[in-house]
Design an enzyme around this catalytic site. Sequence first.
Site, PDB file in Angstrom:
ATOM      1  N   LYS A  28       0.858  -1.174   0.000  1.00 39.68           N
ATOM      2  CA  LYS A  28       0.000   0.000   0.000  1.00 39.68           C
ATOM      3  C   LYS A  28       0.904   1.237   0.000  1.00 39.68           C
ATOM      4  O   LYS A  28       2.047   1.164   0.439  1.00 39.68           O
ATOM      5  CB  LYS A  28      -0.849  -0.035   1.278  1.00 39.68           C
ATOM      6  CG  LYS A  28      -1.875   1.036   1.298  1.00 39.68           C
ATOM      7  CD  LYS A  28      -3.043   0.737   2.209  1.00 39.68           C
ATOM      8  CE  LYS A  28      -3.989   1.931   2.201  1.00 39.68           C
ATOM      9  NZ  LYS A  28      -4.332   2.363   0.822  1.00 39.68           N
ATOM     10  N   LEU A  56      -5.345   7.346   1.616  1.00 42.98           N
ATOM     11  CA  LEU A  56      -3.950   6.974   1.876  1.00 42.98           C
ATOM     12  C   LEU A  56      -3.625   6.789   3.362  1.00 42.98           C
ATOM     13  O   LEU A  56      -2.636   7.352   3.870  1.00 42.98           O
ATOM     14  CB  LEU A  56      -2.994   8.023   1.268  1.00 42.98           C
ATOM     15  CG  LEU A  56      -3.009   8.154  -0.257  1.00 42.98           C
ATOM     16  CD1 LEU A  56      -2.136   9.335  -0.710  1.00 42.98           C
ATOM     17  CD2 LEU A  56      -2.525   6.880  -0.931  1.00 42.98           C
ATOM     18  N   ASN A 109       3.477   6.571  -6.505  1.00 41.32           N
ATOM     19  CA  ASN A 109       2.054   6.846  -6.669  1.00 41.32           C
ATOM     20  C   ASN A 109       1.906   8.334  -6.983  1.00 41.32           C
ATOM     21  O   ASN A 109       1.887   9.162  -6.084  1.00 41.32           O
ATOM     22  CB  ASN A 109       1.304   6.452  -5.389  1.00 41.32           C
ATOM     23  CG  ASN A 109      -0.188   6.751  -5.490  1.00 41.32           C
ATOM     24  OD1 ASN A 109      -0.647   7.366  -6.447  1.00 41.32           O
ATOM     25  ND2 ASN A 109      -0.943   6.337  -4.490  1.00 41.32           N
ATOM     26  N   CYS A 112      -2.973   8.917  -7.275  1.00 35.63           N
ATOM     27  CA  CYS A 112      -4.132   8.743  -6.391  1.00 35.63           C
ATOM     28  C   CYS A 112      -5.119   9.859  -6.705  1.00 35.63           C
ATOM     29  O   CYS A 112      -4.745  11.032  -6.700  1.00 35.63           O
ATOM     30  CB  CYS A 112      -3.688   8.819  -4.928  1.00 35.63           C
ATOM     31  SG  CYS A 112      -5.087   8.790  -3.806  1.00 35.63           S
ATOM     32  N   LYS A 147       3.651   5.109 -11.486  1.00 32.23           N
ATOM     33  CA  LYS A 147       2.267   4.654 -11.718  1.00 32.23           C
ATOM     34  C   LYS A 147       1.399   5.834 -12.148  1.00 32.23           C
ATOM     35  O   LYS A 147       1.231   6.801 -11.409  1.00 32.23           O
ATOM     36  CB  LYS A 147       1.711   4.026 -10.442  1.00 32.23           C
ATOM     37  CG  LYS A 147       0.291   3.506 -10.616  1.00 32.23           C
ATOM     38  CD  LYS A 147      -0.088   2.658  -9.464  1.00 32.23           C
ATOM     39  CE  LYS A 147      -1.491   2.129  -9.584  1.00 32.23           C
ATOM     40  NZ  LYS A 147      -1.888   1.416  -8.372  1.00 32.23           N
ATOM     41  N   THR A 175      -6.870   4.328 -10.209  1.00 34.40           N
ATOM     42  CA  THR A 175      -8.332   4.339 -10.344  1.00 34.40           C
ATOM     43  C   THR A 175      -8.838   5.572 -11.112  1.00 34.40           C
ATOM     44  O   THR A 175      -8.143   6.577 -11.226  1.00 34.40           O
ATOM     45  CB  THR A 175      -8.992   4.299  -8.961  1.00 34.40           C
ATOM     46  OG1 THR A 175      -8.432   5.348  -8.173  1.00 34.40           O
ATOM     47  CG2 THR A 175      -8.759   2.966  -8.280  1.00 34.40           C
ATOM     48  N   GLY A 225      -5.846  -2.841 -14.000  1.00 33.66           N
ATOM     49  CA  GLY A 225      -7.167  -2.233 -14.125  1.00 33.66           C
ATOM     50  C   GLY A 225      -8.161  -3.259 -14.625  1.00 33.66           C
ATOM     51  O   GLY A 225      -8.217  -3.557 -15.811  1.00 33.66           O
TER      52      GLY A 225
END
Length: 287
Positions: A28, A56, A109, A112, A147, A175, A225
């Site tokens: 995570k 997060l 990341n 997000c 990402k 997402t 995805g």
Amino acid sequence: MLASGILGYSPETLARIVEGGAGAVVTKSIGLKPRMGYANPTVVEASCGLINAMGLPNPGIHEFVDELRETKKALSVPVIVSVYGYSEGEYAEVAQKAVEAGADAVELNVSCPHVKETGSEIGQNPQVLRDVVRAVKAAVKKPVIVKLSPNVTDIVEIAEAAEKAGADALTMINTVRAMSIDAETAVPVLGNRVGGLSGPAIKPIALRCVYSVYESARVPLIGVGGISGWRDAVEFLLAGASAVQIGTAVATKGPRVFRDVARGIDAYLKRKEFKSVNDVVGLSHHR
Ligand SMILES: Cc1cc2nc3c(=O)[nH]c(=O)nc-3n(C[C@H](O)[C@H](O)[C@H](O)COP(=O)(O)O)c2cc1C
């Protein structure tokens, strides 16, 4: 690989994923300081997937390093630490601490969709993204994976910026910005109101992102995805991904989804008489 955020960080949980057949795990996302995350509800079911706005939540890298050392000892596969920050310096510091504690690679990341001043706010701006990737590349010797978010006008431009700044691979996609409203109460369902859609609903979007970026990319692509079976994974390989991650389907199918997908890919390669998975990576571009 296990996608970031689906099953947290604990060595026990990640070990179950490896037993299920995953070839690598992504933790995570972890930041410099501890963060509470959003008030419940943080996840809601949508017609073909999940909408989440976790916010997060994480213990911060200083707390996390001991657990990461345990995880490294317990797992036989590469451990990729997902990193977020509010500045290039924060990304670099968290990545450096993660690598010192044994991370085999970091995944930035920058995508997000629901936390202010980080995530996609960084990954939507090629200049800011470039500075973050450069700072992390200067701070660590391990591979730096970036990402990307689908919530941008031109993902190819963003991918090129990440690659020019030194990204060793690109993961697509995080997402898709989404929300849910309860018709009876008129209330937006998620605590944060807006969240990110995952699962089968976003597979066509993710495939398009991988396909478009593959045309100009020179680094390996990782597709994610909506993958819940081998056929989905093969579609990503044909679009140009050389590896895939699975998130939401772990919640619906359990850890064995990894072995099922890997076996299904093998059977597909045999049936079609391909010698190696490399023979199908990007194949749809030549058809
Ligand atoms: C509950 C949940 C939490 C997530 N947390 C993170 C996260 O911390 N960092 C990140 O980069 N992506 C996170 N994601 C995004 C996934 O890693 C993945 O990119 C996305 O869900 C699409 O894959 P899927 O359809 O297989 O779930 C999260 C997704 C879900 C559903």
